[in-house]
Design a protein around this motif. Structure first.
Motif, short mmCIF file in Angstrom:
data_model
loop_
_atom_site.label_atom_id
_atom_site.label_comp_id
_atom_site.label_asym_id
_atom_site.label_seq_id
_atom_site.Cartn_x
_atom_site.Cartn_y
_atom_site.Cartn_z
N GLY A 101 0.80 -1.21 0.00
CA GLY A 101 0.00 0.00 0.00
C GLY A 101 0.83 1.26 0.00
O GLY A 101 0.28 2.37 -0.10
N LEU A 102 2.14 1.11 0.11
CA LEU A 102 3.03 2.27 0.20
C LEU A 102 3.96 2.42 -0.98
O LEU A 102 4.35 3.53 -1.34
N LEU A 138 12.98 0.80 2.47
CA LEU A 138 11.60 1.10 2.10
C LEU A 138 10.91 1.92 3.18
O LEU A 138 10.14 2.84 2.88
N ILE A 139 11.18 1.60 4.44
CA ILE A 139 10.62 2.39 5.54
C ILE A 139 11.15 3.81 5.48
O ILE A 139 10.40 4.79 5.62
N ALA A 141 10.55 9.57 4.27
CA ALA A 141 11.06 10.76 3.61
C ALA A 141 10.01 11.42 2.73
O ALA A 141 10.00 12.63 2.54
N GLU A 142 9.10 10.59 2.22
CA GLU A 142 8.05 11.09 1.32
C GLU A 142 6.75 11.39 2.05
O GLU A 142 5.72 11.65 1.41
N GLY A 143 6.79 11.34 3.39
CA GLY A 143 5.63 11.73 4.17
C GLY A 143 4.55 10.68 4.27
O GLY A 143 3.41 10.99 4.65
N ARG A 144 4.87 9.43 3.94
CA ARG A 144 3.88 8.36 4.06
C ARG A 144 3.97 7.75 5.44
O ARG A 144 5.07 7.54 5.98
N PRO A 145 2.84 7.44 6.09
CA PRO A 145 2.83 7.01 7.49
C PRO A 145 3.32 5.58 7.69
O PRO A 145 2.61 4.62 7.47
N ALA A 163 15.50 10.64 4.93
CA ALA A 163 14.52 10.41 6.00
C ALA A 163 15.01 10.85 7.37
O ALA A 163 14.20 11.13 8.25
N ALA A 164 16.32 10.92 7.55
CA ALA A 164 16.87 11.18 8.88
C ALA A 164 16.65 12.63 9.31
O ALA A 164 16.89 13.56 8.54
#
Length: 222
Positions: A35-36, A75-76, A81-85, A161-162
């Motif tokens: 889903g991501l 992937l996490i 980084a792209e704002g997906r929960p 993402a960091a």
């Protein structure tokens, strides 16, 4: 997973057993991240993780499982980084040259002390094949088990993402990212040191990680 997914540097060395293991890993990752991320992105992350770890000399029979773990972390990080929960709280990346000592200890303490309140990753500019056995032993003395960890490179996903990037002493390859907090921790390299010296480095790292956690406003889970 077709043969042409692999680069020329590893294509001829991927056994049928590893291909089957990677097919199973891809199915698990697609179920977890379907889903991501697009299936093609998931497979790409898995294949490139396999290739990068193969280049470091990771033990062959551990490669598919290690590649799956590495791909999952990437992937996490990419989703975050792209704002997906996918994960809550701040994210910290610990980097050093070989990802076999200092950054592994820092991540071990960070993960142990914050639990699921934050995300933590580690990587190296020139990863070794295995984590320093004396580092594993010294961490076990503090009740932190890093025996299953393996050196890996830091990647663009982790950098994007960091929220905080900690340089553990690599210096010449600092991955500085605009807009992110960056710290340098001048620490001795445990490579080639005896157990007493490794313990001193370990204790220094633990104290620094505890200060970092406090600065991030997170409670410590001892």
């Amino acid at each position: 997973m077709t043969e042409d997914r692999f680069g020329e540097s590893v294509r001829d060395t991927v056994s049928a057993e590893h291909r089957a293991a990677l097919d199973s890993a891809a199915a698990r990752l697609e179920e977890e991240f379907g889903g991501l991320s697009a299936p093609s992105d998931i497979e790409s992350a898995l294949v490139s993780s396999y290739e990068r770890l193969a280049a470091t000399g990771t033990v062959s029979d551990q490669l598919p499982l290690s590649a799956e773990r590495f791909a999952r972390e990437r992937l996490i990080a990419s989703a975050k980084a792209e704002g997906r929960p996918v994960a809550s709280g701040p994210a910290v990346l610990f980097v050093c040259t070989h990802n076999a000592g200092r950054s592994q200890m820092a991540l071990g303490f960070f993960t142990r002390l914050v639990g699921d309140q934050a995300s933590g990753w580690s990587g190296g500019s020139n990863p070794d094949p295995v984590v320093n056995p004396l580092v594993v032993a010294a961490m076990a003395e503090r009740g932190v088990d890093i025996a299953a960890e393996f050196p890996k490179p830091w990647t663009d996903e982790f950098l994007r993402a960091a929220d905080v990037v900690i340089d553990m002493g690599c210096g010449d390859t600092d991955p500085i990212v605009s807009g992110h907090r960056f710290e340098q921790w001048p620490l001795r390299d445990p490579a080639g040191q005896g157990i007493e010296e490794v313990r001193e480095i370990r204790d220094d790292i633990e104290a620094r990680v505890r200060r970092l956690i406090a600065n991030l406003g997170l409670p410590v889970r001892d």
